[in-house]
Design a protein around this motif. Structure first.
Motif, PDB file in Angstrom:
ATOM      1  N   PHE A  47      -3.491  -0.405   3.913  1.00  0.00           N
ATOM      2  CA  PHE A  47      -4.377   0.428   3.096  1.00  0.00           C
ATOM      3  C   PHE A  47      -5.237   1.341   3.970  1.00  0.00           C
ATOM      4  O   PHE A  47      -6.435   1.510   3.739  1.00  0.00           O
ATOM      5  CB  PHE A  47      -5.272  -0.446   2.207  1.00  0.00           C
ATOM      6  CG  PHE A  47      -4.533  -1.109   1.081  1.00  0.00           C
ATOM      7  CD1 PHE A  47      -4.191  -0.399  -0.055  1.00  0.00           C
ATOM      8  CD2 PHE A  47      -4.146  -2.443   1.166  1.00  0.00           C
ATOM      9  CE1 PHE A  47      -3.483  -0.995  -1.104  1.00  0.00           C
ATOM     10  CE2 PHE A  47      -3.447  -3.054   0.130  1.00  0.00           C
ATOM     11  CZ  PHE A  47      -3.120  -2.336  -1.002  1.00  0.00           C
ATOM     12  N   ASN A  48      -4.617   1.902   5.003  1.00  0.00           N
ATOM     13  CA  ASN A  48      -5.341   2.847   5.860  1.00  0.00           C
ATOM     14  C   ASN A  48      -5.280   4.267   5.305  1.00  0.00           C
ATOM     15  O   ASN A  48      -6.104   5.112   5.650  1.00  0.00           O
ATOM     16  CB  ASN A  48      -4.784   2.819   7.291  1.00  0.00           C
ATOM     17  CG  ASN A  48      -3.272   2.998   7.313  1.00  0.00           C
ATOM     18  OD1 ASN A  48      -2.642   3.061   6.264  1.00  0.00           O
ATOM     19  ND2 ASN A  48      -2.702   3.071   8.493  1.00  0.00           N
ATOM     20  N   SER A 107      -4.173   4.777   1.650  1.00  0.00           N
ATOM     21  CA  SER A 107      -4.570   4.563   0.264  1.00  0.00           C
ATOM     22  C   SER A 107      -5.556   3.401   0.184  1.00  0.00           C
ATOM     23  O   SER A 107      -5.896   2.788   1.190  1.00  0.00           O
ATOM     24  CB  SER A 107      -3.329   4.276  -0.590  1.00  0.00           C
ATOM     25  OG  SER A 107      -2.643   3.144  -0.078  1.00  0.00           O
ATOM     26  N   LYS A 108      -6.013   3.091  -1.037  1.00  0.00           N
ATOM     27  CA  LYS A 108      -6.955   2.005  -1.272  1.00  0.00           C
ATOM     28  C   LYS A 108      -6.376   1.052  -2.307  1.00  0.00           C
ATOM     29  O   LYS A 108      -5.517   1.461  -3.113  1.00  0.00           O
ATOM     30  CB  LYS A 108      -8.302   2.548  -1.772  1.00  0.00           C
ATOM     31  CG  LYS A 108      -8.946   3.570  -0.858  1.00  0.00           C
ATOM     32  CD  LYS A 108     -10.314   3.981  -1.359  1.00  0.00           C
ATOM     33  CE  LYS A 108     -10.253   4.679  -2.708  1.00  0.00           C
ATOM     34  NZ  LYS A 108      -9.568   5.986  -2.640  1.00  0.00           N
ATOM     35  N   LYS A 126      -2.329   7.661  -4.540  1.00  0.00           N
ATOM     36  CA  LYS A 126      -3.683   8.136  -4.275  1.00  0.00           C
ATOM     37  C   LYS A 126      -4.213   8.943  -5.466  1.00  0.00           C
ATOM     38  O   LYS A 126      -3.481   9.664  -6.125  1.00  0.00           O
ATOM     39  CB  LYS A 126      -3.703   9.004  -3.012  1.00  0.00           C
ATOM     40  CG  LYS A 126      -3.453   8.221  -1.734  1.00  0.00           C
ATOM     41  CD  LYS A 126      -3.827   9.036  -0.518  1.00  0.00           C
ATOM     42  CE  LYS A 126      -5.324   9.273  -0.488  1.00  0.00           C
ATOM     43  NZ  LYS A 126      -5.728  10.017   0.727  1.00  0.00           N
ATOM     44  N   GLU A 152      -9.838  -9.602   3.183  1.00  0.00           N
ATOM     45  CA  GLU A 152      -9.750  -8.601   4.249  1.00  0.00           C
ATOM     46  C   GLU A 152      -9.584  -9.307   5.587  1.00  0.00           C
ATOM     47  O   GLU A 152     -10.381 -10.181   5.930  1.00  0.00           O
ATOM     48  CB  GLU A 152     -11.009  -7.719   4.258  1.00  0.00           C
ATOM     49  CG  GLU A 152     -11.082  -6.775   3.077  1.00  0.00           C
ATOM     50  CD  GLU A 152     -12.118  -5.692   3.282  1.00  0.00           C
ATOM     51  OE1 GLU A 152     -12.307  -5.265   4.441  1.00  0.00           O
ATOM     52  OE2 GLU A 152     -12.745  -5.281   2.288  1.00  0.00           O
ATOM     53  N   ASP A 186       0.825  -1.215   0.000  1.00  0.00           N
ATOM     54  CA  ASP A 186       0.000   0.000   0.000  1.00  0.00           C
ATOM     55  C   ASP A 186       0.856   1.260   0.000  1.00  0.00           C
ATOM     56  O   ASP A 186       0.390   2.337  -0.373  1.00  0.00           O
ATOM     57  CB  ASP A 186      -0.946   0.002   1.203  1.00  0.00           C
ATOM     58  CG  ASP A 186      -0.194  -0.098   2.522  1.00  0.00           C
ATOM     59  OD1 ASP A 186       0.729  -0.932   2.613  1.00  0.00           O
ATOM     60  OD2 ASP A 186      -0.534   0.647   3.468  1.00  0.00           O
ATOM     61  N   SER A 202      -7.641   0.217  -4.953  1.00  0.00           N
ATOM     62  CA  SER A 202      -7.937   0.773  -6.271  1.00  0.00           C
ATOM     63  C   SER A 202      -6.925   1.831  -6.694  1.00  0.00           C
ATOM     64  O   SER A 202      -6.905   2.257  -7.849  1.00  0.00           O
ATOM     65  CB  SER A 202      -9.347   1.379  -6.278  1.00  0.00           C
ATOM     66  OG  SER A 202      -9.460   2.383  -5.280  1.00  0.00           O
ATOM     67  N   ASP A 203      -6.058   2.272  -5.757  1.00  0.00           N
ATOM     68  CA  ASP A 203      -5.017   3.239  -6.091  1.00  0.00           C
ATOM     69  C   ASP A 203      -3.830   2.583  -6.784  1.00  0.00           C
ATOM     70  O   ASP A 203      -2.961   3.286  -7.325  1.00  0.00           O
ATOM     71  CB  ASP A 203      -4.537   3.967  -4.832  1.00  0.00           C
ATOM     72  CG  ASP A 203      -5.601   4.887  -4.255  1.00  0.00           C
ATOM     73  OD1 ASP A 203      -6.411   5.410  -5.044  1.00  0.00           O
ATOM     74  OD2 ASP A 203      -5.634   5.082  -3.030  1.00  0.00           O
TER      75      ASP A 203
END
Length: 511
Positions: free
Chosen positions: A378-379, A381-382, A331, A399, A326, A384-385
């Motif tokens: 992923f706290n 960013s995500k 982002k 998860e 991550d 999907s980034d």
């Protein structure tokens, strides 16, 4: 007919349920993640049973684990690799840089995995020849303790010589009068072959006189007495002089691409010219046995065979765990700056995950069927980034759940390597027995959950800091109060952790 030789019988019996059962012994909760990796491992076993043509078309389903730190992501991957006997490597995505920047290139993860696989196979093969290595080491030890009295010509030391290749001249016309016409001879160093020894050496060896029959029998009897003493451990502290391998130490250098691999191979090849070879060393018999056993095991193992087996195992069953992925995600609301480099690292990782051939000093390694497990909190960013192509190469997403009081309670008591057991056994070595009351253990779990909720959530790692704070004084004084029996009660916990409970700034005492 399918090739089942690649499937170890022990691994073949690992069904998904049994894999999850084995993981449960060390990791609390996270059923979804355990099921995902169990299916991924079983599918690899199934794939190896297929016909070669179909086998090549089945790619591993890479996994992306999403969850906060300290919930078991790394431990799941590590235990899975150990369970399957697969070459395993854990890397941090943040230590790689985009091509064109100074730092580690992503291909180095494959070289590191191959190094781990080579070491694994080499150790297995050396274990299979342990008995023969011990026999040879014993004979070598006896030769050191009781040298033969027969006249033996010492082995001629092979020295490097220079074989001429040719010559060239320096043109004095271009030297401004500073150099007169000069001819230089150039050559390459080489080791003379034993067959090139001169006739005098051969004649000398033919004149050797062996021991007569009486002396030979006496020598054999003495040798057997020494053998018995050696096996009974009566000579362990006796000093002996032996020749040990001396490998030159070259400085560690990191460069872009694979040229560094070739340079390292070249350096190791000419090691003899830079202080390599052997040197005399005086050690005890006990230490000499270890050295000789290791050297004999090394001789008995075919390095080419080890390389071939390791390369096959890495390509078919290797597992790479890419942590902190991550941190290289870009982002959507950012642009420019260091994010360009992060996206570049993703683009460099992509071909490795998709399937590429990486050159290593053990030969080319294909990454088509290596299993990649990526993980990140992923706290910020995500998933999907990540660039779309890289997302597509991690089709399975799992998860992981945050840990609460009940999970901490189980972590303290249930796993085979439970923290309570670890600290109990550590202090038992000092003859200090500690007994944890159930209420005290539950209180510790509640305290860890409370601290995680008020500060950064670092998952199960919080238990380590709690336990260290609880037993710090006892661990310091254990050797002075032995023997002793200490009961860990709720009052004891409150007393030792009172400052932590009262102080609002818990970070001053616990990470």
């Amino acid at each position: 007919m399918t090739d089942n030789k690649q499937v170890d019988e022990k691994v073949n019996r690992l069904t998904p349920k049994e894999i999850v059962f084995e993981l449960d012994k060390y990791i609390v909760g996270q059923k979804k993640a355990k099921r995902a990796v169990a299916v991924a491992l079983r599918n690899r076993i199934r794939r190896l049973k297929l016909e070669p043509e179909l086998r090549e078309d089945i790619a591993p389903k890479n996994i992306l684990m999403i969850g906060p730190t300290g919930v078991g992501k790394t431990e799941i991957a590590r235990r899975l690799a150990k369970l399957a006997g697969s070459p395993f490597l854990k890397v941090e995505a943040t230590k790689y840089t985009e091509v064109g920047y100074v730092g580690r290139d992503v291909e180095s993860m494959i070289r590191d995995l191959m190094a781990a696989g080579f070491q694994m196979v080499k150790q297995e093969m050396q274990e299979s020849v342990t008995q023969e290595a011990e026999k040879r080491a014993e004979e070598a030890l006896l030769d050191l303790l009781l040298p033969s009295n027969s006249k033996k010509t010492k082995e001629k030391k092979m020295k490097p010589v220079v074989r001429p290749m040719g010559s060239f001249s320096i043109n004095p016309e271009n030297s401004n009068g500073s150099i007169i016409g000069t001819t230089l001879q150039v050559g390459i160093p080489f080791i003379a072959n034993k067959n090139d020894e001169n006739e005098e050496d051969k004649n000398a060896s033919e004149k050797e006189e062996p021991l007569n029959e009486g002396e030979d029998e006496k020598f054999k009897a003495t040798r057997e007495k020494f053998r018995i003493m050696l096996r009974d451990g009566k000579l362990e502290d006796r000093p002996v002089e032996l020749m040990v391998n001396q490998n030159p130490q070259f400085p560690a250098i990191e460069m872009m691409g694979t040229s560094m691999e070739e340079l390292e191979s070249s350096l190791s090849g000419i090691a003899g010219f830079f202080g390599g070879g052997k040197k005399k060393k005086v050690v005890t018999v006990a230490r000499a046995r270890e050295i000789l056993k290791a050297e004999e095991a090394e001789k008995l193992v075919d390095r080419d065979r080890v390389s071939d087996e390791a390369r096959q195992r890495v390509e078919e069953t290797g597992i790479i765990f890419i942590d902190e992925i991550d941190k290289i995600a870009v982002k959507g609301d950012r642009g420019g700056g260091p994010d360009v480099s992060r996206e570049g690292v993703q683009r460099d990782i992509l071909p490795i995950v998709e399937g590429a051939t990486v050159n290593t000093k053990w030969g080319p390694v294909n990454t088509d069927h290596i299993l990649f497990i990526a993980a990140g909190a992923f706290n910020v960013s995500k998933p999907s980034d990540l660039i779309p192509e890289l997302q597509g190469r991690f089709p399975l997403r799992v998860e992981l759940d945050s840990l609460g009081k009940d999970d901490f309670l189980r972590i303290l008591t249930e796993p085979k390597n439970a923290l309570i057991r670890q600290y109990t056994e550590l202090l038992a070595t000092e003859d200090v027995k500690i007994n944890f009351e159930p209420e005290a253990v539950e209180h510790l779990a509640a305290l860890a959950a409370d601290v995680n909720s008020k500060l950064e959530n670092i998952g199960a790692r919080r238990l380590h800091t709690i336990m260290e704070a609880l037993l710090e004084e006892l661990s310091f004084e254990a050797s002075d109060i032995t023997p002793a029996t200490i009961d860990i009660t709720v009052d004891y916990v409150n007393q030792k952790l009172a400052e932590i409970v009262k102080d609002q700034d818990l970070g001053r005492y616990i990470l």
